[in-house]
Design an enzyme around this catalytic site. Structure first.
Site, PDB file in Angstrom:
ATOM      1  N   GLN A   1      26.839  68.215 -76.586  1.00  0.00           N
ATOM      2  CA  GLN A   1      28.254  68.332 -76.441  1.00  0.00           C
ATOM      3  C   GLN A   1      28.525  69.955 -75.752  1.00  0.00           C
ATOM      4  O   GLN A   1      29.190  70.724 -76.693  1.00  0.00           O
ATOM      5  CB  GLN A   1      29.186  68.243 -77.777  1.00  0.00           C
ATOM      6  CG  GLN A   1      28.919  66.712 -78.156  1.00  0.00           C
ATOM      7  CD  GLN A   1      29.928  66.264 -79.126  1.00  0.00           C
ATOM      8  OE1 GLN A   1      31.144  66.506 -78.888  1.00  0.00           O
ATOM      9  NE2 GLN A   1      29.523  65.775 -80.151  1.00  0.00           N
TER      10      GLN A   1
ATOM     11  N   HIS B   1      19.057  71.998 -75.541  1.00  0.00           N
ATOM     12  CA  HIS B   1      19.429  71.026 -74.536  1.00  0.00           C
ATOM     13  C   HIS B   1      19.779  71.545 -73.366  1.00  0.00           C
ATOM     14  O   HIS B   1      19.350  71.468 -72.147  1.00  0.00           O
ATOM     15  CB  HIS B   1      20.395  70.316 -75.122  1.00  0.00           C
ATOM     16  CG  HIS B   1      20.867  69.267 -74.245  1.00  0.00           C
ATOM     17  ND1 HIS B   1      20.134  68.167 -73.668  1.00  0.00           N
ATOM     18  CD2 HIS B   1      21.997  68.737 -73.444  1.00  0.00           C
ATOM     19  CE1 HIS B   1      20.713  67.342 -72.720  1.00  0.00           C
ATOM     20  NE2 HIS B   1      21.877  67.807 -72.581  1.00  0.00           N
TER      21      HIS B   1
ATOM     22  N   LYS C   1      18.617  56.985 -62.243  1.00  0.00           N
ATOM     23  CA  LYS C   1      19.303  55.642 -62.920  1.00  0.00           C
ATOM     24  C   LYS C   1      20.731  55.563 -62.334  1.00  0.00           C
ATOM     25  O   LYS C   1      21.464  56.616 -62.164  1.00  0.00           O
ATOM     26  CB  LYS C   1      19.530  56.102 -64.489  1.00  0.00           C
ATOM     27  CG  LYS C   1      19.530  54.955 -65.173  1.00  0.00           C
ATOM     28  CD  LYS C   1      19.473  55.323 -66.825  1.00  0.00           C
ATOM     29  CE  LYS C   1      20.221  56.322 -67.348  1.00  0.00           C
ATOM     30  NZ  LYS C   1      20.248  56.517 -68.631  1.00  0.00           N
TER      31      LYS C   1
ATOM     32  N   ARG D   1      24.191  53.130 -61.199  1.00  0.00           N
ATOM     33  CA  ARG D   1      24.873  51.892 -61.126  1.00  0.00           C
ATOM     34  C   ARG D   1      25.270  51.544 -59.736  1.00  0.00           C
ATOM     35  O   ARG D   1      26.079  52.393 -59.457  1.00  0.00           O
ATOM     36  CB  ARG D   1      25.841  51.702 -62.364  1.00  0.00           C
ATOM     37  CG  ARG D   1      26.358  50.367 -62.757  1.00  0.00           C
ATOM     38  CD  ARG D   1      27.466  50.510 -63.829  1.00  0.00           C
ATOM     39  NE  ARG D   1      27.001  51.281 -64.872  1.00  0.00           N
ATOM     40  CZ  ARG D   1      26.407  50.423 -65.918  1.00  0.00           C
ATOM     41  NH1 ARG D   1      26.029  49.327 -65.872  1.00  0.00           N
ATOM     42  NH2 ARG D   1      26.083  51.048 -67.078  1.00  0.00           N
TER      43      ARG D   1
ATOM     44  N   SER E   1      18.000  57.441 -78.990  1.00  0.00           N
ATOM     45  CA  SER E   1      17.818  56.064 -79.105  1.00  0.00           C
ATOM     46  C   SER E   1      16.557  55.589 -78.641  1.00  0.00           C
ATOM     47  O   SER E   1      16.002  54.195 -79.074  1.00  0.00           O
ATOM     48  CB  SER E   1      18.808  55.350 -78.679  1.00  0.00           C
ATOM     49  OG  SER E   1      18.803  55.315 -77.279  1.00  0.00           O
ATOM     50  N   GLY E   2      15.787  56.205 -77.620  1.00  0.00           N
ATOM     51  CA  GLY E   2      14.673  55.804 -77.126  1.00  0.00           C
ATOM     52  C   GLY E   2      14.934  55.017 -75.714  1.00  0.00           C
ATOM     53  O   GLY E   2      13.840  54.836 -74.977  1.00  0.00           O
ATOM     54  N   GLY E   3      16.249  54.761 -75.387  1.00  0.00           N
ATOM     55  CA  GLY E   3      16.633  53.982 -74.439  1.00  0.00           C
ATOM     56  C   GLY E   3      16.076  54.521 -73.076  1.00  0.00           C
ATOM     57  O   GLY E   3      15.449  53.911 -72.262  1.00  0.00           O
ATOM     58  N   THR E   4      16.398  55.925 -72.770  1.00  0.00           N
ATOM     59  CA  THR E   4      15.871  56.662 -71.746  1.00  0.00           C
ATOM     60  C   THR E   4      14.391  56.460 -71.301  1.00  0.00           C
ATOM     61  O   THR E   4      14.124  56.240 -70.199  1.00  0.00           O
ATOM     62  CB  THR E   4      16.315  57.964 -71.922  1.00  0.00           C
ATOM     63  OG1 THR E   4      17.827  58.278 -72.089  1.00  0.00           O
ATOM     64  CG2 THR E   4      16.094  58.935 -70.501  1.00  0.00           C
TER      65      THR E   4
HETATM   66  C1  R5P Z   1      20.069  63.869 -72.314  1.00  0.00           C
HETATM   67  O1  R5P Z   1      20.359  64.505 -71.506  1.00  0.00           O
HETATM   68  C2  R5P Z   1      18.669  64.029 -73.136  1.00  0.00           C
HETATM   69  O2  R5P Z   1      17.964  65.048 -72.517  1.00  0.00           O
HETATM   70  C3  R5P Z   1      17.826  62.837 -73.274  1.00  0.00           C
HETATM   71  O3  R5P Z   1      17.502  62.371 -72.377  1.00  0.00           O
HETATM   72  C4  R5P Z   1      18.675  61.832 -74.273  1.00  0.00           C
HETATM   73  O4  R5P Z   1      19.347  62.551 -75.229  1.00  0.00           O
HETATM   74  C5  R5P Z   1      17.829  60.747 -74.641  1.00  0.00           C
HETATM   75  O5  R5P Z   1      18.853  59.910 -75.523  1.00  0.00           O
HETATM   76  P1  R5P Z   1      18.136  58.483 -75.719  1.00  0.00           P
HETATM   77  O6  R5P Z   1      16.709  58.416 -76.330  1.00  0.00           O
HETATM   78  O7  R5P Z   1      19.129  57.899 -76.628  1.00  0.00           O
HETATM   79  O8  R5P Z   1      18.224  57.588 -74.291  1.00  0.00           O
END
Ligand code: R5P
Length: 317
Positions: free
Chosen positions: A101, A134, A197, A199, A228-231
């Protein structure tokens, strides 16, 4: 260990006792006697049980899950040390929560990373040490010296030991992470690819475009956070879909919320390497395709140099 101008003390919060113990072992300095405990209503109470007057004190605390509790512990430990006449207080925050944030994503929204920086400074920290922020600019949210350490030299060493780097392509799992991935690719002289990614139309599902050549390559995804691991899982799918031989990932901070470990275990990722900036859960430690590298010696070395008033940046030359 002695600091240049007096004793060095290490005080650990409750976020990552294993890393704190390993840092203390690296420095050959026992953790200071302190209690960080709860009253019945869950208020935090801190008592430093040894003299810290005139000491160079390093608080070891990641603001990881439960973020707010660990942040509050950090603030209260800092306050206790300030009121105990510590000479200098460094908040060592291997994982800096709220870092995502770091800007207003829309009108009437907060910049919580700045608020957290203000809280840490107001509590009485003189310096901050952190790892793979970050966004590097978060250092500017502090008006006190801030050292941002990098896990990439450790990761580069590990990659060189395990892979024939001639077969490796470094991949950023999203456009936002390109600078970080490019930095690592440069260190091992490997090509770079990017998962983009997008849309195409509202209401349609996201399309993963891979920019760069990944066919027949060992792809290594590089990022700062896996939450979450989604990315990661989606990027791994896209890369395999484009003909990559194997997909691995090196991610500094294993936030691994909710069902992340199961998601990664069931994914096409051959291996995810994280660090212990956040204490890995039992399930992460036991997962078939998750491995942990320790940042204890990196952080211990940086603490030692800070105490001795030596260069920290030269650790990364
Ligand atoms: C986002 O800007 C971060 O660098 C990570 O890519 C992100 O936090 C990964 O999140 P998640 O594992 O939930 O997809």
């Amino acid at each position: 260990m002695a600091a240049k101008n007096g004793a060095i003390k290490l005080v650990a919060g409750n976020s990552n006792p294993q890393l704190a113990a390993a840092i203390a072992a690296h420095l050959g300095t026992p953790l200071a006697q302190a209690v960080v405990r709860r009253f019945a209503d869950m208020e935090i109470f801190v008592e430093i049980q040894e003299n810290v007057r005139g000491s160079d004190v390093f608080i070891l605390q990641s603001t990881s899950f439960p973020t707010n509790d660990h942040l509050m512990e950090l603030l209260i430990i800092t306050d206790a040390l300030r009121r105990s006449s510590a000479r200098r207080i460094t908040a060592v925050i291997p994982y800096f929560g709220y870092a995502r944030q770091d800007r207003k994503p829309g009108p009437r929204t907060p910049i919580s990373a700045k608020l957290v920086a203000n809280l840490i400074t107001t509590a009485g920290a003189d310096r901050v040490m952190t790892l793979d922020l970050h966004a590097g600019q978060i250092q500017g949210f502090f008006d006190i010296p801030t050292d941002n350490l990098y896990a990439s030299p450790m990761m580069v060493r590990d990659i060189k030991e395990r892979f024939d780097v001639g077969t490796v392509t470094i991949v950023s799992p999203d456009v936002g992470g390109v600078a970080r991935a490019r930095g690592l690719a440069k260190r091992i002289n490997a090509p770079l690819a990017i998962v983009d990614k997008r849309r195409e139309r509202a209401g349609e599902s996201e399309v993963m475009n891979v920019i760069g050549e990944v066919q027949g390559r060992i792809c290594i995804l590089v990022d700062d956070i896996v939450d979450s691991g989604g990315t990661l899982v989606n990027a791994a799918e896209a890369l395999i879909g484009q003909g990559a031989n194997d997909v691995h990932a090196y991610i500094t901070h294993g936030v691994l919320s909710g069902g992340a470990v199961a998601r990664i275990t069931g994914s096409k990722l051959k291996e995810l390497v994280i660090t212990d900036s956040i204490q890995p859960s039992e399930s992460a430690r036991g997962a078939r395709n998750i491995r942990v590298l320790s940042v204890a010696s990196l952080i211990g070395e940086a603490i030692g140099r800070t105490a001795a008033e030596e260069s920290v940046s030269s650790l990364f030359d």
